[in-house]
Design an enzyme around this catalytic site. Structure first.
Site, mmCIF file in Angstrom:
data_model
loop_
_atom_site.group_PDB
_atom_site.id
_atom_site.type_symbol
_atom_site.label_atom_id
_atom_site.label_comp_id
_atom_site.label_asym_id
_atom_site.label_seq_id
_atom_site.Cartn_x
_atom_site.Cartn_y
_atom_site.Cartn_z
ATOM 1 N N GLU A 163 42.336 -44.817 91.296
ATOM 2 C CA GLU A 163 41.837 -46.001 92.011
ATOM 3 C C GLU A 163 42.929 -46.525 92.948
ATOM 4 O O GLU A 163 44.126 -46.367 92.679
ATOM 5 C CB GLU A 163 41.403 -47.051 90.969
ATOM 6 C CG GLU A 163 40.919 -48.369 91.524
ATOM 7 C CD GLU A 163 39.696 -48.288 92.430
ATOM 8 O OE1 GLU A 163 39.762 -47.557 93.436
ATOM 9 O OE2 GLU A 163 38.713 -49.007 92.168
ATOM 10 N N ASP A 164 42.507 -47.138 94.018
ATOM 11 C CA ASP A 164 43.482 -47.672 94.977
ATOM 12 C C ASP A 164 44.175 -48.925 94.433
ATOM 13 O O ASP A 164 45.391 -49.032 94.467
ATOM 14 C CB ASP A 164 42.820 -47.963 96.344
ATOM 15 C CG ASP A 164 41.535 -48.789 96.244
ATOM 16 O OD1 ASP A 164 41.162 -49.232 95.127
ATOM 17 O OD2 ASP A 164 40.895 -48.992 97.290
ATOM 18 N N ASP A 209 42.194 -55.263 90.848
ATOM 19 C CA ASP A 209 42.202 -56.663 91.258
ATOM 20 C C ASP A 209 41.655 -57.490 90.089
ATOM 21 O O ASP A 209 42.369 -57.741 89.131
ATOM 22 C CB ASP A 209 41.351 -56.751 92.536
ATOM 23 C CG ASP A 209 41.383 -58.109 93.194
ATOM 24 O OD1 ASP A 209 42.435 -58.726 93.225
ATOM 25 O OD2 ASP A 209 40.326 -58.545 93.694
ATOM 26 N N PHE A 267 46.055 -60.034 100.246
ATOM 27 C CA PHE A 267 45.084 -59.011 100.629
ATOM 28 C C PHE A 267 45.804 -57.940 101.443
ATOM 29 O O PHE A 267 46.435 -58.233 102.454
ATOM 30 C CB PHE A 267 43.919 -59.612 101.421
ATOM 31 C CG PHE A 267 42.757 -58.671 101.469
ATOM 32 C CD1 PHE A 267 41.822 -58.662 100.430
ATOM 33 C CD2 PHE A 267 42.610 -57.771 102.506
ATOM 34 C CE1 PHE A 267 40.766 -57.759 100.441
ATOM 35 C CE2 PHE A 267 41.552 -56.871 102.526
ATOM 36 C CZ PHE A 267 40.625 -56.868 101.490
ATOM 37 N N ARG A 285 41.952 -48.386 107.095
ATOM 38 C CA ARG A 285 42.180 -47.448 105.996
ATOM 39 C C ARG A 285 43.230 -46.407 106.341
ATOM 40 O O ARG A 285 43.948 -45.921 105.478
ATOM 41 C CB ARG A 285 40.889 -46.682 105.650
ATOM 42 C CG ARG A 285 39.870 -47.478 104.902
ATOM 43 C CD ARG A 285 38.800 -46.532 104.342
ATOM 44 N NE ARG A 285 37.573 -47.242 104.052
ATOM 45 C CZ ARG A 285 37.340 -47.937 102.939
ATOM 46 N NH1 ARG A 285 38.263 -48.022 102.012
ATOM 47 N NH2 ARG A 285 36.201 -48.553 102.755
HETATM 48 P P1 IMP Z 1 38.075 -55.320 91.080
HETATM 49 O O1 IMP Z 1 36.807 -54.943 90.395
HETATM 50 O O2 IMP Z 1 38.125 -56.759 91.490
HETATM 51 O O3 IMP Z 1 39.317 -54.907 90.317
HETATM 52 O O4 IMP Z 1 37.977 -54.570 92.456
HETATM 53 C C1 IMP Z 1 38.854 -53.635 92.911
HETATM 54 C C2 IMP Z 1 38.384 -53.235 94.285
HETATM 55 O O5 IMP Z 1 38.416 -54.349 95.184
HETATM 56 C C3 IMP Z 1 39.288 -52.187 94.868
HETATM 57 O O6 IMP Z 1 38.825 -50.901 94.583
HETATM 58 C C4 IMP Z 1 39.229 -52.501 96.346
HETATM 59 O O7 IMP Z 1 38.153 -51.820 96.920
HETATM 60 C C5 IMP Z 1 38.940 -53.971 96.424
HETATM 61 N N1 IMP Z 1 40.171 -54.736 96.688
HETATM 62 C C6 IMP Z 1 40.816 -55.584 95.853
HETATM 63 N N2 IMP Z 1 41.903 -56.112 96.403
HETATM 64 C C7 IMP Z 1 41.984 -55.568 97.641
HETATM 65 C C8 IMP Z 1 42.945 -55.717 98.718
HETATM 66 O O8 IMP Z 1 43.959 -56.436 98.666
HETATM 67 N N3 IMP Z 1 42.682 -54.975 99.831
HETATM 68 C C9 IMP Z 1 41.598 -54.165 99.952
HETATM 69 N N4 IMP Z 1 40.708 -54.001 98.964
HETATM 70 C C10 IMP Z 1 40.896 -54.702 97.822
HETATM 71 MG MG MG Z 2 37.789 -49.542 95.992
#
Ligand code: IMP
Ligand code: MG
Length: 168
Positions: free
Chosen positions: A91-92, A95, A144, A157
């Site tokens: 995963e990237d 969050d 962000f 990206r």
């Molecule tokens: P979570 O379910 O809130 O943990 O969501 C994670 C997803 O939110 C990641 O896979 C990203 O696609 C997106 N995301 C969260 N923070 C960022 C950020 O700082 N930049 C870009 N995408 C983010």
């Molecule tokens: Mg994502």
């Protein structure tokens, strides 16, 4: 700029070595979460010195900012059966943790041998759901960020570095 392409490359090589060490045998499946993780996946997979399957999963989270129901929709499922396999979710960024918390539970139902997570970035301050990340590239502050796969409305990206998105 928060993380340079060179810093990222060096860290991804270290993560590859760690993963190589931890999985001496078995069918390792790298499960790339589209689209953000695809750059990280490409580099991490090539940092390994062992065979690994590569598979892709598309995920979209419902009602981000509206609800925290934790409901997540699979928009593209895996192609390869995961029964008995070691799954490494790639995963990237972690969050809130909603996406990965859901995904780990979903994949565990398919009887893999193990499920772990490798995330390039982690924003621990933002966590709403518990997520155990086995391999973290960098812990970052609550900003962000874009680049190296991460987008803002599908832009940025393909930046080589990870950058903090300004307000204007
Ligand atoms: P979570 O379910 O809130 O943990 O969501 C994670 C997803 O939110 C990641 O896979 C990203 O696609 C997106 N995301 C969260 N923070 C960022 C950020 O700082 N930049 C870009 N995408 C983010
Ligand atoms: Mg994502």
């Amino acid at each position: 700029m928060l993380l340079s392409a060179e810093q990222i490359a060096a860290r991804v090589r270290e993560m590859g070595a760690e993963i190589d060490h931890d999985y001496p045998d078995g069918n390792l499946h790298l499960v790339c979460i589209l689209k953000g993780a695809c750059f990280f996946l490409a580099d991490l997979a090539r940092a390994l010195h062992r065979d690994a399957y590569v598979d892709f999963m598309g995920i979209s989270s419902y009602g981000k900012g509206k609800s925290t129901s934790g409901e997540v929709k699979v928009t593209k499922d895996l192609d390869i059966s995961v029964e008995g396999a070691d799954l490494l979710i790639v995963e990237d960024i972690v969050d809130s943790g909603v996406t990965l918390n859901y995904l780990v539970h979903l994949l565990e139902q398919r009887k893999p041998r193990s499920v772990r997570i490798a995330a390039l970035l982690d924003k621990p301050e933002r966590r709403q759901r518990p997520v155990k990340v086995a391999y973290t590239g960098f812990q970052i502050p609550d900003e962000f960020v874009v680049g190296y796969g991460l987008d803002f409305a599908e832009h940025y990206r393909n930046l080589r570095d990870v950058c903090i998105l300004g307000n204007d």
